[in-house]
Design a protein around this motif. Structure first.
Motif, mmCIF file in Angstrom:
data_model
loop_
_atom_site.group_PDB
_atom_site.id
_atom_site.type_symbol
_atom_site.label_atom_id
_atom_site.label_comp_id
_atom_site.label_asym_id
_atom_site.label_seq_id
_atom_site.Cartn_x
_atom_site.Cartn_y
_atom_site.Cartn_z
ATOM 1 N N SER A 25 1.043 -1.032 0.002
ATOM 2 C CA SER A 25 -0.072 -0.054 -0.066
ATOM 3 C C SER A 25 0.987 1.405 0.021
ATOM 4 C CB SER A 25 -0.971 -0.231 1.139
ATOM 5 O OG SER A 25 -0.330 -0.080 2.204
ATOM 6 N N SER A 26 1.993 1.164 0.690
ATOM 7 C CA SER A 26 2.778 2.335 0.433
ATOM 8 C C SER A 26 3.236 2.773 -0.862
ATOM 9 C CB SER A 26 4.313 2.087 1.518
ATOM 10 O OG SER A 26 5.098 1.026 0.764
ATOM 11 N N MET A 27 3.392 1.871 -1.751
ATOM 12 C CA MET A 27 3.703 1.978 -3.071
ATOM 13 C C MET A 27 2.465 2.388 -3.941
ATOM 14 S SD MET A 27 5.692 -0.300 -5.950
ATOM 15 C CE MET A 27 4.236 -1.626 -6.152
ATOM 16 N N VAL A 28 1.190 1.424 -4.109
ATOM 17 C CA VAL A 28 0.315 1.572 -4.848
ATOM 18 C C VAL A 28 -0.724 2.576 -4.471
ATOM 19 C CG1 VAL A 28 -1.784 0.236 -5.780
ATOM 20 C CG2 VAL A 28 0.449 -1.277 -5.121
ATOM 21 N N PHE A 29 -0.898 2.830 -3.259
ATOM 22 C CA PHE A 29 -1.758 4.060 -2.856
ATOM 23 C C PHE A 29 -1.213 5.526 -3.434
ATOM 24 C CE2 PHE A 29 -4.117 6.707 0.252
ATOM 25 C CZ PHE A 29 -5.415 6.477 -0.368
ATOM 26 N N GLN A 30 -0.058 5.749 -3.408
ATOM 27 C CA GLN A 30 0.678 6.704 -3.826
ATOM 28 C C GLN A 30 0.514 7.065 -5.392
ATOM 29 O OE1 GLN A 30 4.714 8.071 -3.634
ATOM 30 N NE2 GLN A 30 5.248 6.165 -2.498
ATOM 31 N N GLN A 31 0.728 5.716 -6.087
ATOM 32 C CA GLN A 31 0.355 5.755 -7.464
ATOM 33 C C GLN A 31 -0.799 6.188 -7.844
ATOM 34 O OE1 GLN A 31 1.794 1.861 -8.250
ATOM 35 N NE2 GLN A 31 3.822 2.197 -8.513
ATOM 36 N N ILE A 32 -1.893 5.732 -7.003
ATOM 37 C CA ILE A 32 -3.260 5.937 -7.598
ATOM 38 C C ILE A 32 -3.639 7.694 -7.285
ATOM 39 C CG2 ILE A 32 -5.441 5.468 -7.198
ATOM 40 C CD1 ILE A 32 -4.437 2.703 -6.227
ATOM 41 N N VAL A 33 -3.317 7.988 -5.999
ATOM 42 C CA VAL A 33 -3.808 9.362 -5.529
ATOM 43 C C VAL A 33 -2.861 10.406 -5.569
ATOM 44 C CG1 VAL A 33 -5.545 7.896 -4.303
ATOM 45 C CG2 VAL A 33 -3.497 8.895 -3.058
ATOM 46 N N LYS A 75 -1.271 -3.717 -16.184
ATOM 47 C CA LYS A 75 -0.499 -3.992 -14.813
ATOM 48 C C LYS A 75 1.055 -4.001 -15.424
ATOM 49 C CE LYS A 75 -3.714 -5.027 -11.731
ATOM 50 N NZ LYS A 75 -3.556 -4.413 -10.400
ATOM 51 N N GLY A 76 1.399 -4.338 -16.393
ATOM 52 C CA GLY A 76 2.767 -4.358 -16.980
ATOM 53 C C GLY A 76 3.916 -5.310 -16.019
ATOM 54 N N ILE A 77 4.658 -4.470 -15.672
ATOM 55 C CA ILE A 77 5.604 -5.167 -14.552
ATOM 56 C C ILE A 77 5.146 -4.892 -13.064
ATOM 57 C CG2 ILE A 77 7.629 -5.062 -15.836
ATOM 58 C CD1 ILE A 77 8.527 -2.651 -14.335
ATOM 59 N N GLN A 78 4.068 -4.423 -12.791
ATOM 60 C CA GLN A 78 3.609 -3.873 -11.461
ATOM 61 C C GLN A 78 3.367 -5.332 -10.483
ATOM 62 O OE1 GLN A 78 -0.195 -1.939 -11.087
ATOM 63 N NE2 GLN A 78 0.516 -0.743 -9.405
ATOM 64 N N PRO A 79 2.774 -6.225 -11.004
ATOM 65 C CA PRO A 79 2.586 -7.571 -10.213
ATOM 66 C C PRO A 79 3.794 -7.753 -9.466
ATOM 67 C CG PRO A 79 1.231 -7.718 -12.218
ATOM 68 C CD PRO A 79 1.933 -6.751 -12.210
ATOM 69 N N GLN A 80 5.098 -8.102 -10.115
ATOM 70 C CA GLN A 80 6.232 -8.437 -9.565
ATOM 71 C C GLN A 80 6.608 -7.281 -8.604
ATOM 72 O OE1 GLN A 80 7.577 -11.560 -9.352
ATOM 73 N NE2 GLN A 80 8.689 -10.516 -7.955
ATOM 74 N N ALA A 81 6.538 -6.062 -9.102
ATOM 75 C CA ALA A 81 6.869 -5.127 -8.145
ATOM 76 C C ALA A 81 5.936 -5.110 -6.819
ATOM 77 C CB ALA A 81 6.787 -3.700 -8.888
ATOM 78 N N ILE A 82 4.921 -5.316 -6.875
ATOM 79 C CA ILE A 82 3.944 -5.476 -5.786
ATOM 80 C C ILE A 82 4.550 -6.701 -4.843
ATOM 81 C CG2 ILE A 82 1.927 -6.022 -5.255
ATOM 82 C CD1 ILE A 82 0.699 -4.319 -7.471
ATOM 83 N N VAL A 83 4.875 -7.690 -5.425
ATOM 84 C CA VAL A 83 5.406 -8.863 -4.573
ATOM 85 C C VAL A 83 6.649 -8.308 -3.841
ATOM 86 C CG1 VAL A 83 6.403 -11.233 -4.833
ATOM 87 C CG2 VAL A 83 4.305 -10.715 -5.979
ATOM 88 N N THR A 84 7.627 -7.802 -4.530
ATOM 89 C CA THR A 84 8.740 -7.253 -3.850
ATOM 90 C C THR A 84 8.446 -6.398 -2.879
ATOM 91 O OG1 THR A 84 9.979 -7.396 -5.887
ATOM 92 C CG2 THR A 84 11.069 -6.264 -4.104
ATOM 93 N N LYS A 85 7.653 -5.342 -2.856
ATOM 94 C CA LYS A 85 7.094 -4.297 -2.134
ATOM 95 C C LYS A 85 6.518 -4.908 -0.939
ATOM 96 C CE LYS A 85 7.899 -0.558 -1.990
ATOM 97 N NZ LYS A 85 8.771 0.451 -1.046
ATOM 98 N N MET A 86 5.707 -6.033 -1.271
ATOM 99 C CA MET A 86 4.985 -6.720 -0.086
ATOM 100 C C MET A 86 5.941 -7.261 0.874
ATOM 101 S SD MET A 86 1.720 -8.889 -1.781
ATOM 102 C CE MET A 86 0.204 -8.085 -2.346
ATOM 103 N N ALA A 87 7.026 -7.961 0.054
ATOM 104 C CA ALA A 87 8.033 -8.606 1.148
ATOM 105 C C ALA A 87 8.662 -7.645 2.081
ATOM 106 C CB ALA A 87 9.005 -9.452 0.235
ATOM 107 N N GLU A 88 8.962 -6.530 1.338
ATOM 108 C CA GLU A 88 9.458 -5.648 2.308
ATOM 109 C C GLU A 88 8.694 -4.716 3.192
ATOM 110 O OE1 GLU A 88 11.740 -0.915 1.725
ATOM 111 O OE2 GLU A 88 10.598 -1.916 -0.019
ATOM 112 N N GLU A 89 7.684 -4.906 2.928
ATOM 113 C CA GLU A 89 6.644 -4.000 4.140
ATOM 114 C C GLU A 89 6.440 -5.077 5.013
ATOM 115 O OE1 GLU A 89 4.114 -0.895 1.571
ATOM 116 O OE2 GLU A 89 3.118 -2.527 2.070
ATOM 117 N N ASN A 90 5.989 -6.543 4.622
ATOM 118 C CA ASN A 90 5.954 -7.615 5.604
ATOM 119 C C ASN A 90 7.141 -7.650 6.551
ATOM 120 O OD1 ASN A 90 4.171 -9.752 6.520
ATOM 121 N ND2 ASN A 90 6.163 -11.143 5.750
#
Length: 259
Positions: A143-151, A213-228
């Motif tokens: 969410s730290s990545m995706v939310f700011q991309q959206i809003v 989505k492009g490359i976003q799904p993998q970027a999200i997985v990476t950010k998920m792991a970092e946030e987790n």
């Protein structure tokens, strides 16, 4: 009573929170049920769209804190994939269009999961919040990545740093959601949109989603792991212990003692 309801009809899989006596607070078992449903839908040719919804009075209060704390150790275990992680990965990996129809409160992961849906419709009584900092924690599931991309950064910073609730209209004005509707029109409208998607060529919809989505799904997985990693560490920190103790004791937490 089943806490997660699933129903397949006319090409649409509907996944519904169904624990109103606990404000649809989500347990590990509920996450597992949703993860399993999404993974099954991915390989089921009869499912062409997915709809996630709750109750008219509430979408979800977020994690069931007692259940969450009981299973919190699994978040820091690199050898396990907790049900919540399985669910969010399945949602992120879904190649089929996912629609969310939200009424009432969507707290914590109730708002986070919306960032991984394709179309979001809110009832006018919806109220969203991501109170992670108020619990001594940090954003979750990219969410730290995706939310700011959206809003945009400033709006995301306000919602993620302060953790205060925001209305359906504010969510719409930020560009976070597609439409705000009267409560009685919400689910029928979301079903109409799902039916439109079902009627279109499935391969075209899946390819369009994949291209967007492009490359976003993998970027999200990476950010998920970092946030987790940060989230799991912060769960054991004094600030989170104070926040959870205050919650269970029904008092306001005092973070002034921590630097």
């Amino acid at each position: 009573m089943t806490d997660i309801l699933t129903h397949k009809e006319n090409g649409v899989l509907t996944i519904s929170f169904n624990r109103p006596e606990k404000k649809n607070a989500i347990t590990a078992a509920m996450y597992q049920a949703m993860a399993d449903a999404l993974r099954e839908a991915e390989t089921d040719a009869a499912v062409r769209a997915i709809l996630i919804t709750g109750k008219p009075e509430i979408f979800t209060a977020g994690n069931d804190l007692e259940d969450f704390m009981k299973n919190a150790g699994s978040l820091a275990n690199p050898d396990s994939i907790p049900p919540v992680y399985q669910f969010m990965q399945a949602l992120n990996d879904s190649g089929k269009p996912v629609i969310a129809a939200v009424s009432g409160a969507a707290v914590g992961i109730g708002t986070t999961l919306l960032m991984h849906c394709d179309l979001i419709y809110l009832a006018d009584n919806a109220k969203l919040s991501m109170p992670f900092t108020q619990l001594g924690l940090c954003p979750e599931f990219a969410s730290s990545m995706v939310f700011q991309q959206i809003v945009g950064y400033q709006r995301a910073a306000e919602k993620l740093m302060l953790g205060e609730p925001f209305t359906a209209q504010e969510a719409f004005e930020m560009g976070f959601v597609n439409k705000v509707l009267p409560l009685e029109e919400l689910v029928p409208y979301a079903k109409q949109i799902a039916a439109k998607l079902v009627a279109l060529p499935a391969a075209s919809i899946r390819t369009t989603k994949r291209l967007m989505k492009g490359i976003q799904p993998q970027a999200i997985v990476t950010k998920m792991a970092e946030e987790n990693q940060h989230f799991a560490a912060m769960l054991n920190a004094p600030e989170a212990r104070e926040a959870f103790m205050a919650f269970f004791q029904k008092r306001k937490p005092d973070f002034s003692q921590f630097n």
